[in-house]
Motif scaffolding. Structure first.
Motif, PDB file in Angstrom:
ATOM      1  N   SER A 126      43.140  52.404 -22.026  1.00 18.24           N
ATOM      2  CA  SER A 126      43.276  52.697 -20.641  1.00 18.24           C
ATOM      3  C   SER A 126      44.074  51.429 -19.986  1.00 18.24           C
ATOM      4  O   SER A 126      45.169  51.631 -19.281  1.00 18.24           O
ATOM      5  CB  SER A 126      42.239  53.194 -19.840  1.00 18.24           C
ATOM      6  N   LEU A 127      43.399  50.383 -20.272  1.00 12.93           N
ATOM      7  CA  LEU A 127      44.005  49.049 -19.743  1.00 12.93           C
ATOM      8  C   LEU A 127      45.145  48.522 -20.154  1.00 12.93           C
ATOM      9  O   LEU A 127      46.200  48.366 -19.584  1.00 12.93           O
ATOM     10  CB  LEU A 127      42.931  47.781 -20.107  1.00 12.93           C
ATOM     11  N   VAL A 128      45.291  48.898 -21.581  1.00 13.11           N
ATOM     12  CA  VAL A 128      46.750  48.568 -22.118  1.00 13.11           C
ATOM     13  C   VAL A 128      47.926  49.315 -21.662  1.00 13.11           C
ATOM     14  O   VAL A 128      48.856  48.752 -21.088  1.00 13.11           O
ATOM     15  CB  VAL A 128      46.689  48.776 -23.652  1.00 13.11           C
ATOM     16  N   LYS A 129      47.699  50.695 -21.450  1.00 11.94           N
ATOM     17  CA  LYS A 129      48.694  51.391 -20.926  1.00 11.94           C
ATOM     18  C   LYS A 129      48.936  51.000 -19.361  1.00 11.94           C
ATOM     19  O   LYS A 129      50.003  51.091 -19.054  1.00 11.94           O
ATOM     20  CB  LYS A 129      47.945  52.883 -20.956  1.00 11.94           C
ATOM     21  N   SER A 130      48.006  50.629 -18.732  1.00 10.60           N
ATOM     22  CA  SER A 130      48.223  50.317 -17.314  1.00 10.60           C
ATOM     23  C   SER A 130      48.799  49.146 -17.384  1.00 10.60           C
ATOM     24  O   SER A 130      49.688  48.527 -16.393  1.00 10.60           O
ATOM     25  CB  SER A 130      46.977  50.221 -16.421  1.00 10.60           C
ATOM     26  N   PHE A 131      48.645  48.075 -17.996  1.00 12.26           N
ATOM     27  CA  PHE A 131      49.208  46.652 -17.992  1.00 12.26           C
ATOM     28  C   PHE A 131      50.672  46.735 -18.459  1.00 12.26           C
ATOM     29  O   PHE A 131      51.308  46.028 -18.004  1.00 12.26           O
ATOM     30  CB  PHE A 131      48.159  45.620 -18.748  1.00 12.26           C
ATOM     31  N   ARG A 132      50.989  47.712 -19.382  1.00 12.47           N
ATOM     32  CA  ARG A 132      52.313  47.706 -19.881  1.00 12.47           C
ATOM     33  C   ARG A 132      53.378  48.044 -18.824  1.00 12.47           C
ATOM     34  O   ARG A 132      54.318  47.674 -18.688  1.00 12.47           O
ATOM     35  CB  ARG A 132      52.557  48.899 -21.118  1.00 12.47           C
ATOM     36  N   GLN A 133      52.941  48.717 -17.750  1.00 12.83           N
ATOM     37  CA  GLN A 133      53.762  49.207 -16.793  1.00 12.83           C
ATOM     38  C   GLN A 133      53.688  48.059 -15.740  1.00 12.83           C
ATOM     39  O   GLN A 133      54.905  47.994 -14.957  1.00 12.83           O
ATOM     40  CB  GLN A 133      52.991  50.116 -15.557  1.00 12.83           C
ATOM     41  N   ILE A 134      52.934  46.860 -15.682  1.00  9.93           N
ATOM     42  CA  ILE A 134      53.050  45.791 -14.518  1.00  9.93           C
ATOM     43  C   ILE A 134      53.516  44.717 -15.031  1.00  9.93           C
ATOM     44  O   ILE A 134      53.666  43.851 -13.928  1.00  9.93           O
ATOM     45  CB  ILE A 134      51.623  46.140 -13.814  1.00  9.93           C
ATOM     46  N   PHE A 135      53.404  44.406 -16.377  1.00 12.40           N
ATOM     47  CA  PHE A 135      54.019  42.932 -16.748  1.00 12.40           C
ATOM     48  C   PHE A 135      55.346  43.015 -16.902  1.00 12.40           C
ATOM     49  O   PHE A 135      56.212  43.768 -17.074  1.00 12.40           O
ATOM     50  CB  PHE A 135      53.247  42.583 -17.974  1.00 12.40           C
ATOM     51  N   GLY A 136      55.975  41.679 -16.950  1.00 21.34           N
ATOM     52  CA  GLY A 136      57.302  41.670 -17.269  1.00 21.34           C
ATOM     53  C   GLY A 136      57.772  41.894 -18.422  1.00 21.34           C
ATOM     54  O   GLY A 136      56.723  42.111 -19.583  1.00 21.34           O
ATOM     55  N   PRO A 137      58.976  42.303 -18.966  1.00 17.94           N
ATOM     56  CA  PRO A 137      59.196  42.836 -20.438  1.00 17.94           C
ATOM     57  C   PRO A 137      59.146  42.069 -21.451  1.00 17.94           C
ATOM     58  O   PRO A 137      58.902  42.479 -22.760  1.00 17.94           O
ATOM     59  CB  PRO A 137      60.858  43.170 -20.166  1.00 17.94           C
ATOM     60  N   ARG A 138      58.890  40.577 -21.103  1.00 18.87           N
ATOM     61  CA  ARG A 138      58.892  39.926 -22.090  1.00 18.87           C
ATOM     62  C   ARG A 138      57.703  38.767 -22.077  1.00 18.87           C
ATOM     63  O   ARG A 138      57.443  37.797 -22.655  1.00 18.87           O
ATOM     64  CB  ARG A 138      60.325  38.902 -22.177  1.00 18.87           C
ATOM     65  N   THR A 139      56.755  39.096 -21.066  1.00 13.17           N
ATOM     66  CA  THR A 139      55.729  38.179 -20.720  1.00 13.17           C
ATOM     67  C   THR A 139      54.422  39.055 -20.715  1.00 13.17           C
ATOM     68  O   THR A 139      53.402  38.601 -19.977  1.00 13.17           O
ATOM     69  CB  THR A 139      55.787  37.640 -19.487  1.00 13.17           C
ATOM     70  N   GLY A 140      54.214  39.979 -21.376  1.00  7.52           N
ATOM     71  CA  GLY A 140      52.872  40.856 -21.510  1.00  7.52           C
ATOM     72  C   GLY A 140      52.084  39.942 -22.361  1.00  7.52           C
ATOM     73  O   GLY A 140      52.409  39.338 -23.279  1.00  7.52           O
ATOM     74  N   PRO A 141      50.746  40.682 -22.107  1.00  5.16           N
ATOM     75  CA  PRO A 141      49.816  39.853 -22.520  1.00  5.16           C
ATOM     76  C   PRO A 141      49.425  40.119 -24.268  1.00  5.16           C
ATOM     77  O   PRO A 141      50.134  41.343 -24.821  1.00  5.16           O
ATOM     78  CB  PRO A 141      48.501  40.354 -22.006  1.00  5.16           C
ATOM     79  N   THR A 142      48.971  39.366 -24.800  1.00  6.59           N
ATOM     80  CA  THR A 142      49.012  39.438 -26.417  1.00  6.59           C
ATOM     81  C   THR A 142      47.708  40.282 -26.539  1.00  6.59           C
ATOM     82  O   THR A 142      46.875  40.686 -25.685  1.00  6.59           O
ATOM     83  CB  THR A 142      48.597  38.225 -27.204  1.00  6.59           C
ATOM     84  N   GLU A 143      47.581  41.043 -27.846  1.00  2.00           N
ATOM     85  CA  GLU A 143      46.396  41.943 -28.194  1.00  2.00           C
ATOM     86  C   GLU A 143      45.039  41.053 -28.045  1.00  2.00           C
ATOM     87  O   GLU A 143      44.326  41.481 -27.674  1.00  2.00           O
ATOM     88  CB  GLU A 143      46.633  42.206 -29.706  1.00  2.00           C
TER      89      GLU A 143
END
Length: 300
Positions: free
Chosen positions: A169-186
């Motif tokens: 659920s967290l991953v799904k939410s965070f994919r929406q709010i981070f920049g396209p090239r600056t998302g968090p690593t696993e």
């Protein structure tokens, strides 16, 4: 040059504990000089600041805590959570550390609302705020665009969603709010989830989300405080954030006299983890610009 990461395991080892109204609160302090209070956002914790922690501690006395209901601090299940109480917590932490001089504030997301309350208290002579910098956050209810998970948590079934909230659920939410090239690593997502999951955190997420309607109640008082000119303000904002990005900054510039804003292109909701070098640069420039004014106030 990239900033060094502080692994979550090491960050946790450096924490201290104080009691706030009977609840154990984890906090961190480092450095010397003017006090700088860092206030984290929802749903994460003070580890969000780990890239900036050491560079800021070389210049200031940096202070932060996991707020009540967040991170490694207590998460009582039968508690009514409030932004006003979180502001009380920040003041209690400063008192615990015997901070008597004006405090500078750097805040993000949920922490922006806590910082707005602290600024209002400054003008009510209840606290001395020397300056405040806001990262992405819902400074104005009319511009806040909650993601689906937030809307569901606010619904009558929010308690059920909270209990079902998972790392996915967290991953799904965070994919929406981070920049396209600056998302968090696993690995970073694992750490974020570890902080949310601690002390059965998902079971209270529907209680924490009550900050969204609380913002609407306090909106005019907070905005009126920000429109005064005693406390220097700056916004450093990830432009691509769908929750509080460029559209929020436009509203800020229309409401706040002589607005000081910085937009970070290609950056989303977490600029201090997505672009910490840029955030540090713009924060230090802000402090350098206001230094003569702060000295004048301090000695007048």
């Amino acid at each position: 040059m990239p900033l060094a990461q502080i692994p979550l395991r090491i960050w946790r080892q450096r924490s201290q504990i104080f009691l706030f109204r009977g609840h154990a609160i984890r906090y961190w302090v480092a450095g010397q000089g003017e006090p700088l209070l860092l206030i984290h956002g929802f749903p994460t914790a003070s580890w969000d600041w780990h890239y900036l922690w050491q560079p800021l501690a070389q210049r200031y006395r940096v202070i932060t805590c996991d707020m009540l209901g967040f991170g490694d601090s207590a998460k009582p299940a039968d508690h009514t959570y409030s932004l006003l109480e979180q502001a009380d917590l920040q003041q209690a932490l400063l008192a615990h550390l015997n901070v008597r001089q004006g405090v500078h504030v750097l805040a993000h997301d949920y922490g922006d609302s806590v910082a707005q309350e602290l600024i209002a208290r400054h003008y009510e002579a209840r606290l001395n705020v020397a300056s405040c910098v806001f990262l992405n956050g819902g400074l104005f209810p009319e511009t806040h665009r909650p993601v689906l998970a937030q809307k569901l948590l606010l619904s009558p079934l929010g308690w059920l969603l909270g209990r079902a909230f998972s790392r996915q659920s967290l991953v799904k939410s965070f994919r929406q709010i981070f920049g396209p090239r600056t998302g968090p690593t696993e690995s970073v997502l694992d750490d974020f989830w570890s902080l949310i999951e601690a002390h059965h955190g998902p079971r209270i997420m529907h209680k924490l989300i009550a900050y969204i309607p609380e913002r609407r109640v306090q909106r005019d008082r907070w905005v009126q405080a920000m429109q005064r000119d005693d406390v220097p303000l700056r916004v450093i904002d990830g432009a691509l954030d769908p929750i509080s990005g460029e559209h929020m900054v436009a509203r800020y510039e229309s409401l706040i006299p002589n607005p000081d804003t910085v937009l970070l292109s290609e950056i989303g909701h977490y600029p201090h983890t997505e672009a910490p070098v840029q955030v540090l640069k713009h924060y230090l420039a802000f402090r350098e610009n206001i230094a003569p004014r702060c000295r004048k106030v301090a000695y007048s």
